[in-house]
Design a protein around this motif. Structure first.
Motif, PDB file in Angstrom:
ATOM      1  N   ASP A 175     -12.925 -35.849 -11.686  1.00 37.75           N
ATOM      2  CA  ASP A 175     -12.194 -37.039 -12.114  1.00 37.75           C
ATOM      3  C   ASP A 175     -12.981 -37.716 -13.233  1.00 37.75           C
ATOM      4  O   ASP A 175     -14.010 -37.191 -13.682  1.00 37.75           O
ATOM      5  N   PRO A 176     -12.536 -38.866 -13.750  1.00 37.54           N
ATOM      6  CA  PRO A 176     -13.229 -39.475 -14.898  1.00 37.54           C
ATOM      7  C   PRO A 176     -14.699 -39.816 -14.638  1.00 37.54           C
ATOM      8  O   PRO A 176     -15.479 -39.954 -15.586  1.00 37.54           O
ATOM      9  N   LEU A 177     -15.087 -39.929 -13.369  1.00 37.46           N
ATOM     10  CA  LEU A 177     -16.478 -40.234 -13.033  1.00 37.46           C
ATOM     11  C   LEU A 177     -17.202 -39.039 -12.432  1.00 37.46           C
ATOM     12  O   LEU A 177     -18.299 -39.182 -11.881  1.00 37.46           O
ATOM     13  N   ALA A 184      -7.997 -37.135 -15.603  1.00 38.22           N
ATOM     14  CA  ALA A 184      -8.564 -38.253 -16.367  1.00 38.22           C
ATOM     15  C   ALA A 184      -7.776 -39.536 -16.210  1.00 38.22           C
ATOM     16  O   ALA A 184      -7.944 -40.474 -16.983  1.00 38.22           O
ATOM     17  N   LEU A 202      -9.154 -44.292 -10.423  1.00 37.72           N
ATOM     18  CA  LEU A 202     -10.274 -45.222 -10.309  1.00 37.72           C
ATOM     19  C   LEU A 202      -9.847 -46.532  -9.669  1.00 37.72           C
ATOM     20  O   LEU A 202      -8.741 -47.018  -9.895  1.00 37.72           O
ATOM     21  N   GLU A 222     -14.063 -49.836 -11.074  1.00 38.74           N
ATOM     22  CA  GLU A 222     -14.671 -48.624 -11.631  1.00 38.74           C
ATOM     23  C   GLU A 222     -14.204 -48.348 -13.061  1.00 38.74           C
ATOM     24  O   GLU A 222     -14.720 -47.438 -13.712  1.00 38.74           O
ATOM     25  N   ARG A 223     -13.263 -49.101 -13.541  1.00 38.87           N
ATOM     26  CA  ARG A 223     -12.669 -48.807 -14.846  1.00 38.87           C
ATOM     27  C   ARG A 223     -13.599 -49.242 -15.970  1.00 38.87           C
ATOM     28  O   ARG A 223     -13.799 -50.419 -16.209  1.00 38.87           O
ATOM     29  N   THR A 253     -16.462 -42.991 -18.704  1.00 36.33           N
ATOM     30  CA  THR A 253     -15.500 -42.025 -18.161  1.00 36.33           C
ATOM     31  C   THR A 253     -15.345 -40.818 -19.093  1.00 36.33           C
ATOM     32  O   THR A 253     -15.433 -40.940 -20.308  1.00 36.33           O
ATOM     33  N   SER A 254     -15.080 -39.667 -18.486  1.00 40.07           N
ATOM     34  CA  SER A 254     -15.078 -38.402 -19.235  1.00 40.07           C
ATOM     35  C   SER A 254     -13.816 -37.589 -18.972  1.00 40.07           C
ATOM     36  O   SER A 254     -13.204 -37.679 -17.905  1.00 40.07           O
ATOM     37  N   THR A 279      -9.974 -42.777 -19.982  1.00 38.25           N
ATOM     38  CA  THR A 279     -11.066 -42.314 -20.840  1.00 38.25           C
ATOM     39  C   THR A 279     -10.927 -42.784 -22.281  1.00 38.25           C
ATOM     40  O   THR A 279      -9.834 -43.131 -22.736  1.00 38.25           O
ATOM     41  N   GLY A 288     -19.271 -39.998 -21.271  1.00 36.74           N
ATOM     42  CA  GLY A 288     -18.396 -41.096 -21.645  1.00 36.74           C
ATOM     43  C   GLY A 288     -18.419 -41.382 -23.127  1.00 36.74           C
ATOM     44  O   GLY A 288     -19.235 -40.849 -23.883  1.00 36.74           O
ATOM     45  N   LYS A 303      -8.132 -50.191 -20.397  1.00 37.50           N
ATOM     46  CA  LYS A 303      -8.905 -49.380 -19.459  1.00 37.50           C
ATOM     47  C   LYS A 303     -10.173 -50.089 -18.991  1.00 37.50           C
ATOM     48  O   LYS A 303     -11.031 -49.470 -18.354  1.00 37.50           O
TER      49      LYS A 303
END
Length: 388
Positions: free
Chosen positions: A68-70, A97, A102, A106-107, A112-113, A141, A163, A214
């Protein structure tokens, strides 16, 4: 009376399928004699695969686990279908993504990737796909797709998958493997399906327009703009820019429409030879919407907020335009309506109906999205369906 119910998701409250079912439930209460065809839609964002899976019953679903993004493992999938003798893979970038993955605290687009989207592309290649359609939208992201490229082997994870903000520190050789990655996609038709035509950089780019949505502060959005500028510079040092066939001049991929989609994910896909299509038009073709609209007496579409962004490239605009071509009346039921009647009529819509028109009604709609949408559909059906 034959009614096609073809909404987008109501972002944050209902999926497109849930919205279609709620509208249909209300419609049946007011007009039980009507024939209803439910057709949930997407413009490339969340719900893209769900919609296409229903459109291709013969398709194969290939499950996977990606980051996921994290960087946490999440389930994801792609849809494989043989079309015109070609193996086509449909991917939904939001599965890896997406902002919905999130929690609110967490945003942070600085960290984020898009690594997980690269993993999905790897799965598609391994499955033998020669055409890959990537739905872009709903991302958390702002890394320009650097994480995606790292997952495919273009450069070190530590430099590219930390990120968007870390891209400011890229060395000139950070994308040394990009040539090899591009070669892997040389025989693949890669398609960006998106409703966004923003470039990577500038006042209309990924950082300026979308990073605040985001979780970015104005200061962070500015820093991300600089980081993406450095990233684009490293790309230009690594691979030659393509030549514009009309002018003979170099073509800046970071300025291409859609390069800024999904936090710049579109830019990375352009680097791999991608071409852009309208996400909603891709979906409408796949589900055979034109023929359905031509055979219907009315089309009902919908989304969470019918605003100025709805007028270009969104589900409502695509549905209304196609319905207009087939001379079928179309109306929209939205959580909120922020567009005037004149502007709505330019799309070809015959009516616009809001679930919530006051702060109190909005609060009620958020608390009970299914019930309030259903109640609004009852009233709309009473207006449009002839009584017996």
């Amino acid at each position: 009376m034959h009614v096609v119910i073809a909404p987008d998701c109501f972002t944050g409250t209902l999926t497109a399928q849930q919205a279609a079912e709620a509208i249909a439930s209300g419609w049946r209460e007011a007009a039980p004699h009507d024939l209803l065809t439910l057709l949930p839609l997407s413009d490339g964002g969340p719900g893209f695969l769900e919609v296409l899976g229903a459109a291709f019953p013969q398709a194969e679903t290939l499950a996977s686990t990606v980051a996921d993004p994290l960087g946490r493992e999440v389930p994801a999938a792609l849809t494989l279908v043989d079309l015109d003798g070609r193996r086509t893979a449909y991917l939904e970038s939001a599965q890896a993504a997406g902002l919905h993955l999130l929690d609110a605290d967490e945003r942070n687009p600085a960290v984020t990737s898009t690594w997980g989207v690269g993993q999905l592309l790897d799965v598609a290649l391994a499955a033998g796909a020669t055409r890959i359609v990537v739905g872009l939208g709903g991302s958390a992201t702002n890394d320009g797709g650097a994480g995606l490229l790292a997952a495919l082997g273009a450069g070190p994870e530590g430099a590219l998958a930390r990120g968007g903000l870390a891209l400011a520190e890229l060395s000139d050789d950070a994308l040394a493997g990009l040539h090899e990655v591009r070669q892997r996609f040389a025989g693949v038709e890669l398609v960006l399906a998106t409703d966004v035509d923003s470039p990577l950089l500038g006042l209309q780019g990924a950082s300026a327009v979308f990073a605040p949505q985001k979780g970015a502060s104005p200061e962070l959005a500015q820093a991300l703009e600089g980081a993406l500028g450095r990233y684009a510079e490293v790309v230009r040092r690594t691979v030659p820019e393509p030549t514009d066939l009309l002018t003979g001049k170099p073509r800046r991929l970071d300025k291409e429409p859609g390069a800024g989609a999904a936090g710049g994910l579109g830019y990375a896909l352009y680097l791999l030879g991608g071409t852009r299509v309208s996400g909603v038009e891709e979906v409408l073709r796949a589900v055979g919407f034109r023929d359905l609209a031509a055979a219907a007496d009315l089309v009902v579409t919908g989304e969470g907020c019918f605003d100025w962004s709805s007028l270009q490239g969104k589900v409502v605009a695509g549905v209304a335009a196609t319905a207009l071509e087939t001379a079928t009346p179309s109306v929209v039921i939205a959580g909120q309506t922020l567009v005037g009647r004149r502007e709505a009529m330019t799309l070809g819509l015959s009516g616009t109906y809001a679930v919530a028109e006051t702060p109190a009604q909005l609060e009620a709609a958020m608390a009970d999205p299914v019930g309030t949408l259903r109640a609004r559909a009852v009233r709309v059906a009473a207006t449009w369906s002839p009584s017996r």
